[in-house]
Motif scaffolding. Structure first.
Motif, PDB file in Angstrom:
ATOM      1  N   ASP A   1      -1.607   5.905   0.895  1.00 17.30           N
ATOM      2  CA  ASP A   1      -0.637   5.949   2.815  1.00 17.30           C
ATOM      3  C   ASP A   1      -1.662   6.999   3.504  1.00 17.30           C
ATOM      4  O   ASP A   1      -1.924   7.313   4.662  1.00 17.30           O
ATOM      5  CB  ASP A   1       0.210   7.017   2.788  1.00 17.30           C
ATOM      6  CG  ASP A   1      -0.041   8.358   1.826  1.00 17.30           C
ATOM      7  OD1 ASP A   1      -0.854   8.414   1.113  1.00 17.30           O
ATOM      8  OD2 ASP A   1       1.215   9.159   1.211  1.00 17.30           O
ATOM      9  N   THR A   2      -3.358   7.236   3.168  1.00 16.92           N
ATOM     10  CA  THR A   2      -4.146   7.515   4.305  1.00 16.92           C
ATOM     11  C   THR A   2      -5.125   7.390   4.364  1.00 16.92           C
ATOM     12  O   THR A   2      -5.733   6.349   3.223  1.00 16.92           O
ATOM     13  CB  THR A   2      -4.734   8.858   2.941  1.00 16.92           C
ATOM     14  OG1 THR A   2      -3.670   9.845   3.169  1.00 16.92           O
ATOM     15  CG2 THR A   2      -5.738   9.955   3.972  1.00 16.92           C
ATOM     16  N   ASP A   3      -5.334   6.245   5.419  1.00 18.75           N
ATOM     17  CA  ASP A   3      -6.444   5.270   5.669  1.00 18.75           C
ATOM     18  C   ASP A   3      -7.219   6.122   6.729  1.00 18.75           C
ATOM     19  O   ASP A   3      -7.285   6.327   8.252  1.00 18.75           O
ATOM     20  CB  ASP A   3      -4.967   4.561   6.764  1.00 18.75           C
ATOM     21  CG  ASP A   3      -5.766   3.014   7.193  1.00 18.75           C
ATOM     22  OD1 ASP A   3      -7.087   3.033   6.496  1.00 18.75           O
ATOM     23  OD2 ASP A   3      -5.500   2.091   8.116  1.00 18.75           O
ATOM     24  N   CYS A   4      -8.462   5.754   6.307  1.00 13.12           N
ATOM     25  CA  CYS A   4      -9.812   5.907   7.395  1.00 13.12           C
ATOM     26  C   CYS A   4      -9.657   5.037   8.634  1.00 13.12           C
ATOM     27  O   CYS A   4     -10.533   5.411   9.643  1.00 13.12           O
ATOM     28  CB  CYS A   4     -10.485   6.645   6.611  1.00 13.12           C
ATOM     29  SG  CYS A   4     -10.303   7.866   5.389  1.00 13.12           S
TER      30      CYS A   4
ATOM     31  N   LEU B   1      -3.869   0.293   9.007  1.00 13.22           N
ATOM     32  CA  LEU B   1      -2.277   1.446   9.270  1.00 13.22           C
ATOM     33  C   LEU B   1      -1.861   1.535  10.644  1.00 13.22           C
ATOM     34  O   LEU B   1      -0.105   1.497  10.861  1.00 13.22           O
ATOM     35  CB  LEU B   1      -1.803   2.567   7.782  1.00 13.22           C
ATOM     36  CG  LEU B   1      -2.379   2.135   6.516  1.00 13.22           C
ATOM     37  CD1 LEU B   1      -1.720   3.513   5.938  1.00 13.22           C
ATOM     38  CD2 LEU B   1      -1.345   1.273   5.905  1.00 13.22           C
TER      39      LEU B   1
ATOM     40  N   ALA C   1       0.736  -1.353  -0.140  1.00 14.24           N
ATOM     41  CA  ALA C   1       0.125  -0.116  -0.168  1.00 14.24           C
ATOM     42  C   ALA C   1       0.840   1.852   0.037  1.00 14.24           C
ATOM     43  O   ALA C   1       0.668   2.343  -0.803  1.00 14.24           O
ATOM     44  CB  ALA C   1      -0.580   0.384   1.357  1.00 14.24           C
TER      45      ALA C   1
END
Length: 128
Positions: free
Chosen positions: A23-26, A30, A17
């Motif tokens: 790299d933005t995980d809601c 991560l 990923a």
């Protein structure tokens, strides 16, 4: 990426990923697995540094480091989340954005034996 059978381990999914720029995980994926990648050495700093730069740039644009009174979204209450109006708006946007493909001559799925080369472009072209 694990649920999509892309990788067999969570740490491999994190590396894939981050390598693809996702790299933005809601969620908590991560947050949960990046520390393990750091501990086992599978995430080098060269992979983590751009992700952290992007994370904090997004948080700054959202005003998360501004005083609460200066944050434009601080007055949005829970009653605005998942409201009937927003559901209708999302449904309308989805209907307007649908693209249907005709499978003329049974082109799809593509056959690797007959498709020599293909060019994929866009921000996620290297992601699977």
């Amino acid at each position: 990426l694990i649920r999509h059978n892309f990788s067999s381990t969570a740490t491999a999914a994190v590396v894939a990923a981050l390598s693809a720029g996702l790299d933005t995980d809601c969620g908590a994926f991560l947050k949960t697995y990046v520390p393990r990648c750091i501990d086992d050495g599978s995430c080098p700093p060269s992979l983590l540094d751009p992700a952290l730069e992007n994370l904090f740039a997004v948080r700054m644009r959202l005003g998360m480091f501004d005083p609460p009174a200066a944050q434009p979204y601080s007055d949005i209450g829970e009653d605005s989340v998942d409201s009937d109006f927003h559901r209708e708006l999302a449904l309308d946007a989805a209907r307007q954005g649908v693209v249907l493909l005709k499978n003329i001559n049974e082109t799809l799925p593509l056959n690797p034996a007959t498709v020599g080369r293909m060019l994929l472009v866009g921000p996620h072209a290297n992601a699977t």
